[in-house]
Write an enzyme that holds these catalytic residues in place. Structure first.
Site, PDB file in Angstrom:
ATOM      1  N   SER A 201     -17.469 -58.823   1.890  1.00  0.00           N
ATOM      2  CA  SER A 201     -16.577 -57.927   1.148  1.00  0.00           C
ATOM      3  C   SER A 201     -15.141 -58.364   1.398  1.00  0.00           C
ATOM      4  CB  SER A 201     -16.755 -56.485   1.628  1.00  0.00           C
ATOM      5  OG  SER A 201     -15.623 -55.725   1.219  1.00  0.00           O
TER       6      SER A 201
ATOM      7  N   HIS B 141     -18.492 -59.807  -2.629  1.00  0.00           N
ATOM      8  CA  HIS B 141     -18.508 -58.364  -2.911  1.00  0.00           C
ATOM      9  C   HIS B 141     -17.064 -57.854  -3.067  1.00  0.00           C
ATOM     10  CE1 HIS B 141     -20.422 -54.328  -2.592  1.00  0.00           C
ATOM     11  NE2 HIS B 141     -19.360 -53.967  -1.883  1.00  0.00           N
TER      12      HIS B 141
ATOM     13  N   ASP C 274     -14.749 -54.489  -3.592  1.00  0.00           N
ATOM     14  CA  ASP C 274     -14.722 -53.030  -3.469  1.00  0.00           C
ATOM     15  C   ASP C 274     -13.549 -52.458  -4.247  1.00  0.00           C
ATOM     16  OD1 ASP C 274     -16.918 -52.299  -1.738  1.00  0.00           O
ATOM     17  OD2 ASP C 274     -15.911 -53.536  -0.244  1.00  0.00           O
TER      18      ASP C 274
ATOM     19  N   MET D  58     -11.491 -49.273  -5.455  1.00  0.00           N
ATOM     20  CA  MET D  58     -11.236 -47.872  -5.063  1.00  0.00           C
ATOM     21  C   MET D  58     -10.044 -47.328  -5.825  1.00  0.00           C
ATOM     22  SD  MET D  58     -11.552 -48.385  -0.979  1.00  0.00           S
ATOM     23  CE  MET D  58     -12.982 -49.160  -0.239  1.00  0.00           C
TER      24      MET D  58
ATOM     25  N   HIS E 230     -18.348 -53.417  -6.828  1.00  0.00           N
ATOM     26  CA  HIS E 230     -18.752 -52.074  -6.393  1.00  0.00           C
ATOM     27  C   HIS E 230     -17.650 -51.098  -6.788  1.00  0.00           C
ATOM     28  CE1 HIS E 230     -19.612 -49.360  -2.609  1.00  0.00           C
ATOM     29  NE2 HIS E 230     -19.876 -48.738  -3.743  1.00  0.00           N
TER      30      HIS E 230
ATOM     31  N   MET F 185     -16.005 -47.749  -6.796  1.00  0.00           N
ATOM     32  CA  MET F 185     -15.902 -46.430  -6.162  1.00  0.00           C
ATOM     33  C   MET F 185     -14.781 -45.703  -6.888  1.00  0.00           C
ATOM     34  SD  MET F 185     -16.348 -47.800  -2.288  1.00  0.00           S
ATOM     35  CE  MET F 185     -15.893 -49.449  -2.780  1.00  0.00           C
TER      36      MET F 185
ATOM     37  N   MET G 264     -25.053 -46.788   0.783  1.00  0.00           N
ATOM     38  CA  MET G 264     -23.867 -46.779   1.657  1.00  0.00           C
ATOM     39  C   MET G 264     -24.304 -46.404   3.073  1.00  0.00           C
ATOM     40  SD  MET G 264     -21.226 -47.719  -0.126  1.00  0.00           S
ATOM     41  CE  MET G 264     -20.194 -47.620   1.339  1.00  0.00           C
TER      42      MET G 264
ATOM     43  N   ASP H  31     -24.278 -51.399   2.780  1.00  0.00           N
ATOM     44  CA  ASP H  31     -22.832 -51.644   2.740  1.00  0.00           C
ATOM     45  C   ASP H  31     -22.132 -50.696   3.712  1.00  0.00           C
ATOM     46  OD1 ASP H  31     -20.234 -52.202   2.024  1.00  0.00           O
ATOM     47  OD2 ASP H  31     -20.429 -51.551  -0.066  1.00  0.00           O
TER      48      ASP H  31
END
Ligand code: DX5
Ligand code: ZN
Length: 221
Positions: free
Chosen positions: A9, A34, A36, A38, A67, A69, A140, A178
């Site tokens: 990540s 990966h 992330d 947000m 991913h 979020m 998660m 993760d």
């Protein structure tokens, strides 16, 4: 035994030399990268958006695993597809504010692999209705929002449930964990049926990326 996939990540990477960090983990044996995403609403942190995913895409041949979020993932999916995502995972929680089934369809229709994720507090039952519509289930193992948190071993119950589900199906979903993944927690996750290990801190804060990646993967032995 399914192939073990290690997905660094980049949240924990040194952003002042991100392109180099991506090349280094690729050379060190990473399988996916990966990303992330947000938004400061669905989770209490803001990371980065499609422009960085585009930069990742341009600096690796590896699959880019996005991913999300974020709230209203459906609205942003086309931008991440355009940026070069190979898989896009969205959240099942009501607070993510989208029609999960429609978003998963939109991801698949755009030529990406659809994934679904659930927070530690969310029961396995909430993803069950969607399991035959996804390619990967991201469980998660920390509350999402920040890297560097401690792994929650209780989440292995959900990993087991997903592995059970896979047993009865021809089309198997990838079981991704993760949060707080290192050599030890990877071993536990693999023992319970996970095959995709996302790790930020334990790879990017390691002196030797290859050693760190192999320790996570080697955990299957
Ligand atoms: C958490 C993110 C994770 C995180 C993992 O919100 O989804 O991907 O970056 O970081 P570590 O490996 O540091 O727990
Ligand atoms: Zn993640």
């Amino acid at each position: 035994m399914r192939k073990i996939i290690v997905a660094p990540s980049i949240l924990a990477a040194d952003f002042s030399r991100l392109a180099d960090e991506i090349r280094r983990v690729e050379q060190a044996g990473a399988d996916w990268i990966h990303c992330d995403i947000m938004d400061g609403h669905f989770v209490d942190n803001i990371s980065f958006g499609p422009a960085i995913v585009d930069l990742v895409r341009k600096n690796t041949k590896l699959p880019v695993d996005v991913h999300l979020m974020i709230e209203h993932a459906d609205h942003y999916v086309p931008r991440f597809v355009k940026a070069g995502a190979n898989s896009i995972t969205v959240h099942v929680e009501r607070e993510a504010n989208h029609d999960v089934e429609k978003t998963l369809h939109a991801i698949r229709d755009a030529g990406c692999r659809p994934g679904l994720s659930l927070n530690p507090a969310t029961p396995f039952e909430s993803v069950e209705p969607f399991l035959d519509k996804i390619e990967l289930l991201l469980i998660m193992t920390v509350h999402p929002g920040f890297g560097g948190q401690s792994f929650r071993p209780e989440m292995m119950k959900k990993v087991k449930r997903a592995a059970e589900w896979n047993k009865s199906r021809e089309h198997k979903i990838e079981i991704e964990v993760d949060g707080g993944i290192n050599a030890d927690t990877a071993r536990l996750s693999i023992q319970n049926g996970a095959n995709v290990l996302v790790a930020g801190t334990s790879i990017f804060r390691a002196k030797d990326y290859r050693e760190a990646i192999e320790a996570i993967r080697g955990a299957s032995l």
